[in-house]
Design a protein around this motif. Structure first.
Motif, PDB file in Angstrom:
ATOM      1  N   ASP A  24       0.863  -1.188   0.000  1.00 38.84           N
ATOM      2  CA  ASP A  24       0.000   0.000   0.000  1.00 38.84           C
ATOM      3  C   ASP A  24       0.896   1.233   0.000  1.00 38.84           C
ATOM      4  OD1 ASP A  24      -1.712   2.099   0.461  1.00 38.84           O
ATOM      5  OD2 ASP A  24      -2.440   1.380   2.398  1.00 38.84           O
ATOM      6  N   LEU A  25       0.994   1.896  -1.142  1.00 39.51           N
ATOM      7  CA  LEU A  25       1.887   3.045  -1.261  1.00 39.51           C
ATOM      8  C   LEU A  25       1.445   4.218  -0.407  1.00 39.51           C
ATOM      9  CD1 LEU A  25       3.027   1.327  -3.570  1.00 39.51           C
ATOM     10  CD2 LEU A  25       3.149   3.389  -4.977  1.00 39.51           C
ATOM     11  N   THR A  26       0.186   4.212   0.080  1.00 40.44           N
ATOM     12  CA  THR A  26      -0.267   5.319   0.929  1.00 40.44           C
ATOM     13  C   THR A  26       0.225   5.184   2.371  1.00 40.44           C
ATOM     14  OG1 THR A  26      -2.364   4.298   1.640  1.00 40.44           O
ATOM     15  CG2 THR A  26      -2.362   5.477  -0.474  1.00 40.44           C
ATOM     16  N   CYS A  27       0.660   3.982   2.741  1.00 41.31           N
ATOM     17  CA  CYS A  27       1.269   3.745   4.072  1.00 41.31           C
ATOM     18  C   CYS A  27       0.360   4.214   5.207  1.00 41.31           C
ATOM     19  CB  CYS A  27       2.638   4.422   4.168  1.00 41.31           C
ATOM     20  SG  CYS A  27       3.826   3.812   2.970  1.00 41.31           S
ATOM     21  N   GLU A  41       9.155   8.470   5.742  1.00 41.72           N
ATOM     22  CA  GLU A  41       9.635   9.539   4.852  1.00 41.72           C
ATOM     23  C   GLU A  41      10.287   8.948   3.593  1.00 41.72           C
ATOM     24  OE1 GLU A  41      12.432  13.574   4.972  1.00 41.72           O
ATOM     25  OE2 GLU A  41      12.768  11.969   6.449  1.00 41.72           O
ATOM     26  N   ILE A  42      11.086   7.897   3.763  1.00 38.09           N
ATOM     27  CA  ILE A  42      11.706   7.237   2.605  1.00 38.09           C
ATOM     28  C   ILE A  42      10.636   6.622   1.712  1.00 38.09           C
ATOM     29  CG2 ILE A  42      13.136   5.282   1.888  1.00 38.09           C
ATOM     30  CD1 ILE A  42      14.871   5.783   4.369  1.00 38.09           C
ATOM     31  N   LEU A  43       9.650   5.959   2.318  1.00 40.64           N
ATOM     32  CA  LEU A  43       8.572   5.343   1.546  1.00 40.64           C
ATOM     33  C   LEU A  43       7.803   6.381   0.741  1.00 40.64           C
ATOM     34  CD1 LEU A  43       7.261   2.858   4.257  1.00 40.64           C
ATOM     35  CD2 LEU A  43       8.284   2.199   2.065  1.00 40.64           C
ATOM     36  N   ARG A  44       7.474   7.506   1.379  1.00 45.72           N
ATOM     37  CA  ARG A  44       6.710   8.545   0.679  1.00 45.72           C
ATOM     38  C   ARG A  44       7.551   9.173  -0.433  1.00 45.72           C
ATOM     39  NH1 ARG A  44       2.123   8.573   3.287  1.00 45.72           N
ATOM     40  NH2 ARG A  44       1.986   8.588   5.562  1.00 45.72           N
ATOM     41  N   TRP A  45       8.845   9.347  -0.180  1.00 46.41           N
ATOM     42  CA  TRP A  45       9.740   9.903  -1.198  1.00 46.41           C
ATOM     43  C   TRP A  45       9.792   8.974  -2.409  1.00 46.41           C
ATOM     44  CZ3 TRP A  45      14.209   8.389  -3.665  1.00 46.41           C
ATOM     45  CH2 TRP A  45      14.963   9.396  -4.304  1.00 46.41           C
ATOM     46  N   CYS A  46       9.936   7.667  -2.148  1.00 41.40           N
ATOM     47  CA  CYS A  46       9.981   6.698  -3.238  1.00 41.40           C
ATOM     48  C   CYS A  46       8.655   6.663  -3.998  1.00 41.40           C
ATOM     49  CB  CYS A  46      10.319   5.309  -2.711  1.00 41.40           C
ATOM     50  SG  CYS A  46      12.034   5.107  -2.185  1.00 41.40           S
ATOM     51  N   ALA A  47       7.547   6.650  -3.269  1.00 41.31           N
ATOM     52  CA  ALA A  47       6.235   6.617  -3.924  1.00 41.31           C
ATOM     53  C   ALA A  47       6.068   7.813  -4.850  1.00 41.31           C
ATOM     54  CB  ALA A  47       5.119   6.588  -2.883  1.00 41.31           C
ATOM     55  N   ASP A  48       6.518   8.976  -4.401  1.00 44.91           N
ATOM     56  CA  ASP A  48       6.419  10.187  -5.220  1.00 44.91           C
ATOM     57  C   ASP A  48       7.232  10.057  -6.512  1.00 44.91           C
ATOM     58  OD1 ASP A  48       5.668  13.095  -5.534  1.00 44.91           O
ATOM     59  OD2 ASP A  48       7.855  13.307  -5.484  1.00 44.91           O
ATOM     60  N   LYS A  49       8.362   9.363  -6.435  1.00 49.31           N
ATOM     61  CA  LYS A  49       9.197   9.164  -7.630  1.00 49.31           C
ATOM     62  C   LYS A  49       8.570   8.167  -8.598  1.00 49.31           C
ATOM     63  CE  LYS A  49      12.454  11.848  -6.112  1.00 49.31           C
ATOM     64  NZ  LYS A  49      12.571  13.207  -6.693  1.00 49.31           N
ATOM     65  N   VAL A  50       7.773   7.251  -8.062  1.00 52.54           N
ATOM     66  CA  VAL A  50       7.233   6.150  -8.862  1.00 52.54           C
ATOM     67  C   VAL A  50       5.971   6.554  -9.618  1.00 52.54           C
ATOM     68  CG1 VAL A  50       6.183   3.852  -8.737  1.00 52.54           C
ATOM     69  CG2 VAL A  50       8.256   4.370  -7.413  1.00 52.54           C
ATOM     70  N   PRO A 104      -0.582  11.781  -7.517  1.00 50.43           N
ATOM     71  CA  PRO A 104      -0.872  11.217  -6.186  1.00 50.43           C
ATOM     72  C   PRO A 104      -1.992  10.183  -6.189  1.00 50.43           C
ATOM     73  CG  PRO A 104      -0.588  13.600  -6.048  1.00 50.43           C
ATOM     74  CD  PRO A 104      -0.606  13.264  -7.518  1.00 50.43           C
ATOM     75  N   GLU A 105      -2.992  10.348  -7.058  1.00 48.55           N
ATOM     76  CA  GLU A 105      -4.109   9.402  -7.081  1.00 48.55           C
ATOM     77  C   GLU A 105      -3.658   7.989  -7.440  1.00 48.55           C
ATOM     78  OE1 GLU A 105      -4.200  12.430  -8.665  1.00 48.55           O
ATOM     79  OE2 GLU A 105      -5.296  13.314  -6.975  1.00 48.55           O
ATOM     80  N   GLU A 106      -2.548   7.902  -8.170  1.00 51.98           N
ATOM     81  CA  GLU A 106      -2.063   6.604  -8.621  1.00 51.98           C
ATOM     82  C   GLU A 106      -1.562   5.734  -7.469  1.00 51.98           C
ATOM     83  OE1 GLU A 106      -0.568   6.335 -13.130  1.00 51.98           O
ATOM     84  OE2 GLU A 106       1.020   6.777 -11.693  1.00 51.98           O
ATOM     85  N   GLU A 107      -1.302   6.329  -6.318  1.00 47.10           N
ATOM     86  CA  GLU A 107      -0.860   5.533  -5.163  1.00 47.10           C
ATOM     87  C   GLU A 107      -1.916   4.510  -4.759  1.00 47.10           C
ATOM     88  OE1 GLU A 107       0.414   7.969  -1.936  1.00 47.10           O
ATOM     89  OE2 GLU A 107       2.100   8.824  -3.038  1.00 47.10           O
ATOM     90  N   LYS A 108      -3.180   4.782  -5.096  1.00 52.00           N
ATOM     91  CA  LYS A 108      -4.263   3.853  -4.759  1.00 52.00           C
ATOM     92  C   LYS A 108      -4.637   2.946  -5.930  1.00 52.00           C
ATOM     93  CE  LYS A 108      -6.386   6.511  -1.033  1.00 52.00           C
ATOM     94  NZ  LYS A 108      -7.649   7.089  -0.499  1.00 52.00           N
ATOM     95  N   ASN A 109      -3.889   3.047  -7.018  1.00 52.93           N
ATOM     96  CA  ASN A 109      -4.114   2.136  -8.137  1.00 52.93           C
ATOM     97  C   ASN A 109      -3.835   0.713  -7.652  1.00 52.93           C
ATOM     98  OD1 ASN A 109      -3.345   0.443 -10.477  1.00 52.93           O
ATOM     99  ND2 ASN A 109      -3.604   2.318 -11.656  1.00 52.93           N
ATOM    100  N   PRO A 110      -4.774  -0.209  -7.824  1.00 55.11           N
ATOM    101  CA  PRO A 110      -4.575  -1.566  -7.283  1.00 55.11           C
ATOM    102  C   PRO A 110      -3.343  -2.287  -7.833  1.00 55.11           C
ATOM    103  CG  PRO A 110      -6.875  -1.214  -7.867  1.00 55.11           C
ATOM    104  CD  PRO A 110      -6.109  -0.047  -8.413  1.00 55.11           C
TER     105      PRO A 110
END
Length: 325
Positions: free
Chosen positions: A201-204, A221-230, A234-240
């Motif tokens: 879950d990229l939203t953590c 903080e590292i997880l959120r930084w990585c998610a932002d790069k990927v 932002p809506e894509e973080e909830k893409n299944p």
């Protein structure tokens, strides 16, 4: 007695860290890499984090590179096919995805653990070099994984197996994100999956993300930084596909083992995922390794005791699933 590493007093007052975890934290204080320090070029951070990974032992077997055809990569997707001399005539094939937040990591950095798995099971391991963000945003890594998996399913004999070889997926951390997602998309030909402290879950948004927000080792903080790069937005973080915990249907999954670290913001995601699998009537097991930190599994030269506990559970699970399939 070694000095307690700085910054973990609160965790150490509630829990017992294994001596291997404590010594790893001590080494990180002097040799660690700040993965999200934007003042250091990303390639330098990637290089330095790879240097701090496990060191390869001498391997009795072969390591051959193949290139899997891909419309996105003219030269194909690089994979290492690792086969020990101890393999039987009809070996299991593991398709392995390394961790690193979908931004860091490489097949070379995870070659040591792949060789250990190939030796101990014994089996053929396909170690995948998928594309990384931010150069290649979502869903590039997942597309690479699907291409490799489909190619392996059609080329078992070419890589040292047989047409009857059973195939399983193994993914560590963000590699677990890819493996978990692929099992929803490629629903035939996979006998099992092993997800090692997966990022599901990229939203953590779980209690362990709050409890272990500041680590040790992996921080939110590292997880959120990585998610932002990927992700592309932002809506894509909830893409299944990016966050398999948001999948709605779990009935097509293979038997699943989740290997978890005790001190890890991602821990509760895995428990939630396991519940969804079991609620769908699919076999799912988990083992939390007491005293362990995120990242312990792919460093077999340092985490000898903790790594062995996890691998023994994994090997028993795989042999049981293959025998009953």
């Amino acid at each position: 007695m070694s000095k307690m590493p700085e910054g973990i007093e609160e965790i150490a007052s509630k829990y017992k860290l294994h001596s291997e975890s404590l010594s790893f934290l001590e080494s990180q204080q002097t040799d660690g890499v700040n993965l999200i320090d934007e003042s250091v070029p990303l390639e330098d951070r990637r290089r330095r984090s790879a240097v701090s990974s496990s060191q390869a032992e001498e391997f009795a077997g072969t390591v051959k590179e193949f290139r899997v055809p891909s419309a996105a990569l003219p030269d194909g997707i690089p994979i290492d096919v690792i086969k020990p001399r101890s393999c039987n005539s009809n070996p299991i094939i593991l398709v392995y995805f390394h961790g690193g937040g979908l931004v860091f990591g490489s097949k070379e950095a995870d070659r040591p653990i792949c060789q250990v798995l190939a030796r101990d099971l014994p089996c053929v391991v396909v170690n995948v070099e998928y594309r990384l963000a931010p150069e290649h945003k979502f869903p590039a890594a997942f597309e690479d994984g699907k291409n490799v998996l489909r190619w392996v399913l059609m080329n078992k004999a070419l890589i040292g197996g047989t047409n009857d070889s059973k195939i399983g997926l193994v993914g560590c951390s963000a590699g677990g994100t890819i493996a978990a997602s692929l099992c929803h998309e490629v629903t035939k030909g996979i006998t099992f999956q092993v997800l090692v402290y997966p990022w599901l879950d990229l939203t953590c948004d779980q209690p362990s993300c709050t409890e272990f927000e500041n680590g040790p080792v992996l921080t939110v903080e590292i997880l959120r930084w990585c998610a932002d790069k990927v992700v592309n937005n932002p809506e894509e973080e909830k893409n299944p596909r990016a966050s398999p915990l948001f999948r709605e249907n779990f009935t097509s999954l293979p038997p699943t083992l989740l290997l978890l670290a005790e001190f890890d913001p991602l821990r509760d995601q895995a428990y939630h995922y396991k519940r969804k699998i079991k609620d769908a009537g699919i076999d799912a097991e988990s083992l939390m390794i007491k005293g362990s930190l995120h990242g312990f599994f792919d460093k077999p030269d340092h985490y000898k005791d903790l790594g062995l506990k996890a691998r023994e559970k994994m090997i028993a699970f795989i042999k049981k699933r293959v025998a009953s399939s």
